[in-house]
Scaffold this motif. Structure first.
Motif, short mmCIF file in Angstrom:
data_model
loop_
_atom_site.label_atom_id
_atom_site.label_comp_id
_atom_site.label_asym_id
_atom_site.label_seq_id
_atom_site.Cartn_x
_atom_site.Cartn_y
_atom_site.Cartn_z
N ARG A 233 0.73 -1.08 -0.01
CA ARG A 233 -0.04 -0.08 -0.18
C ARG A 233 0.81 1.27 0.16
O ARG A 233 0.49 2.31 0.22
N ASN A 235 3.05 2.22 1.92
CA ASN A 235 3.78 2.83 3.19
C ASN A 235 5.01 2.68 3.45
O ASN A 235 5.73 1.83 2.82
N SER A 254 6.14 5.63 7.67
CA SER A 254 5.78 6.67 7.16
C SER A 254 4.45 6.07 6.20
O SER A 254 4.47 5.74 5.15
N THR A 255 3.11 6.71 6.75
CA THR A 255 1.97 6.16 6.05
C THR A 255 1.68 6.91 4.68
O THR A 255 1.96 8.18 4.57
N TYR A 256 1.33 6.24 3.73
CA TYR A 256 0.96 6.89 2.56
C TYR A 256 -0.55 7.18 2.57
O TYR A 256 -1.27 6.30 2.50
N ASN A 257 -0.71 8.45 2.15
CA ASN A 257 -2.07 8.97 2.19
C ASN A 257 -2.86 8.95 0.65
O ASN A 257 -3.83 9.44 0.71
N GLY A 258 -1.85 8.40 -0.13
CA GLY A 258 -2.66 8.65 -1.61
C GLY A 258 -2.07 9.55 -2.54
O GLY A 258 -1.98 9.45 -3.65
N GLU A 259 -1.62 10.52 -1.97
CA GLU A 259 -0.75 11.51 -2.55
C GLU A 259 0.58 11.64 -2.05
O GLU A 259 1.38 12.05 -2.89
N GLU A 260 0.90 11.66 -0.89
CA GLU A 260 2.18 11.75 -0.27
C GLU A 260 2.24 11.10 1.13
O GLU A 260 1.46 10.30 1.29
N TRP A 261 3.54 11.26 1.65
CA TRP A 261 3.73 10.50 2.84
C TRP A 261 3.64 11.60 4.14
O TRP A 261 4.16 12.46 4.01
N ASP A 262 2.92 10.65 5.13
CA ASP A 262 2.71 11.54 6.31
C ASP A 262 3.90 11.75 7.03
O ASP A 262 5.08 10.88 6.66
#
Length: 473
Positions: A233, A235, A254-262
């Motif tokens: 996914r 991440n 770092s979680t991927y939010n669909g556009e970038e990484w948190d």
């Protein structure tokens, strides 16, 4: 293609330790005994972290998932029958092995054209395993670049030229391809870097790659960000010595939010320790198996296997849960071979698991630190305790353009096991290991009197080469 050599981007990320396999030697598992028996668990919210005994040769720092198993860098001694009492290191080679459940896997030399040596953690594969990207130091260059390789009937064939984004003298290292192959993350000191080596992203555009973009100050620090790894996914896992952590290099997620990484989150002491945690890589096919290495200040490296025993969850969910709510880990009176890491149930939707690889490795005793229990406010205000710098002196006797690995070197009738590290594009061979300068200087003088006329003392602070003048006073 002419002989090329890979980098290992990082200040002496060498490894010494362990026990090897082959295609057909075997991955060495420690036999299960009453004292080292692996503990399994059916308790909810757990990860299992256990030592994995495998001979990873310097300058490599980890492994990479490949088809139904892994690839790793080792010495060809694993294919030799060496008489008892004799030492043989052999040549460096890449090997692949299948990981079986409690059964030693057979290993074979990695099928690649030409004479190429590279740390396996500096590779990444397409989902069908027909394309590989690898960072190599090409001839007539002192910095690594990313090359594409294609799988052919005669084996992997590496392109003669690096991919189009690799320009100038900058480092392009440790690529990581997304599961769908549409983008790649890598480490570089190219223009736009904010620290040493930053993480950049490039996107596939036909047969080429787009202009790299820095992942930004949210991800990159004033230090080094290395060993990017993406789950299914996207991440992102990576090692950093610049973000606040408990050791030298820590693993972050770092979680991927669909556009970038948190914002990256440090994994607690279930994974990270006061030593260096490097080359975390996760199997994208099941998201429930991962490897990483722990390296102590004296260059001893332990490969660790991480598994998620619960079919309803995966490693990324559990790692995120640990990062968000670390709990105390009870330290038993005797040290177990396997750590059972408790985590709070993650507030994430369950992912469907397409496959379940039950990977088991033999245990080995390891030390473990107890994490203090604390409330949320205490966690927020906690300042990590400063780690005492460890200074080690070695005597450098040789420098090479390609890695030679560990050697048995005799000077004035005394045998030394060499230590190799990468510095400014070259592989440096050192011997000896001292806590004070005077002892190292005596060995330097002995080396100069015995044919190593250019021998000199080098210092390492927390296992990183240091030229700080105060260390030589």
């Amino acid at each position: 293609m002419k002989t090329v050599i890979i980098l290992i981007a990082l200040l002496s990320l060498g490894a010494r330790n362990v026990t090897p396999p082959n295609n057909s030697a075997s991955v060495v598992f420690i036999p299960t005994t009453k004292d080292n028996q692996i503990k399994d668990t059916d308790k909810p919210g757990h990860l299992l972290v256990r030592p994995f005994r495998l001979d990873i040769a310097p300058p490599s720092s980890g492994v990479q998932f490949y088809r139904d198993g892994i690839i790793f860098l080792s010495h060809s001694k694993i294919e030799e029958k060496v008489p008892a009492g004799h030492i043989s290191f052999g040549a460096l080679k890449i090997y692949s092995t299948v990981i079986a459940d409690s059964v030693p896997g057979d290993c074979i030399p990695f099928n690649i054209e030409g004479s190429v040596v590279f740390p396996s953690e500096a590779t990444t594969f397409s989902s069908d395993y027909n394309i590989m990207y690898v960072s190599l130091i090409p001839e007539k260059s002192n910095s690594e670049k990313i090359f594409r390789a294609d799988f052919t009937p005669s084996g992997w064939k590496i392109s003669d030229e690096p991919i189009n984004i690799c320009v100038g003298n900058s480092i392009y290292s440790h690529p990581c391809l997304s599961a769908d192959g549409t983008f790649m993350i890598f480490s570089s000191d190219m223009t736009g870097s904010t620290g040493g080596l930053d993480l950049f992203i490039t996107r596939k555009e036909g047969d080429a790659w787009s202009k790299p973009k820095n992942l930004g100050k949210n991800i990159n620090s004033s230090g080094n960000e290395l060993f990017a790894s993406l789950d299914s996914r996207n991440n992102l896992y990576f090692s950093s010595d610049g973000h606040p952590g408990v050791g030298g290099y820590d693993v972050f997620i770092s979680t991927y939010n669909g556009e970038e990484w948190d914002k990256p989150q440090n994994l607690p002491d279930a994974i990270n320790s006061r030593d260096d945690e490097l080359a975390f890589t996760i199997c994208r096919e099941d998201n429930r198996t991962a490897f990483y290495t722990t390296r102590t200040g004296r260059s001893r490296t332990q490969l660790n296997l991480v598994t998620c025993p619960e079919e309803a969850f995966n490693i990324s969910q559990r790692c995120l849960a640990m990062a968000q709510a670390p709990q105390a880990i009870k330290e038993p009176e005797t040290q177990p071979a396997t750590r059972e890491v408790a985590t709070r149930a993650p507030e994430i939707k369950n992912e469907s698991i397409t496959s379940d690889k039950n990977v088991a490795a033999a245990p080995a005793p390891e030390s473990k630190k107890k994490a203090p229990s604390m409330n949320k406010s205490a966690q927020t205000n906690m300042v990590p305790e400063a780690k005492k710098d460890e200074i080690v002196y070695r005597v450098q006797i040789l420098a090479n353009t390609k890695p030679v690995g560990t050697q048995n070197i005799t000077v004035a009738g005394k045998n030394y096991i060499s230590f190799e590290y990468l510095y400014k594009g070259g592989y440096r061979t050192t011997i000896g290991e001292f806590s004070n300068l005077s002892e190292a200087t005596r060995l330097q003088n002995t080396c100069r009197q015995n044919g190593y006329n250019q021998a000199f003392v080098v210092a390492f602070k927390n296992n990183v080469r240091s030229t700080d003048p105060s260390l030589f006073k």
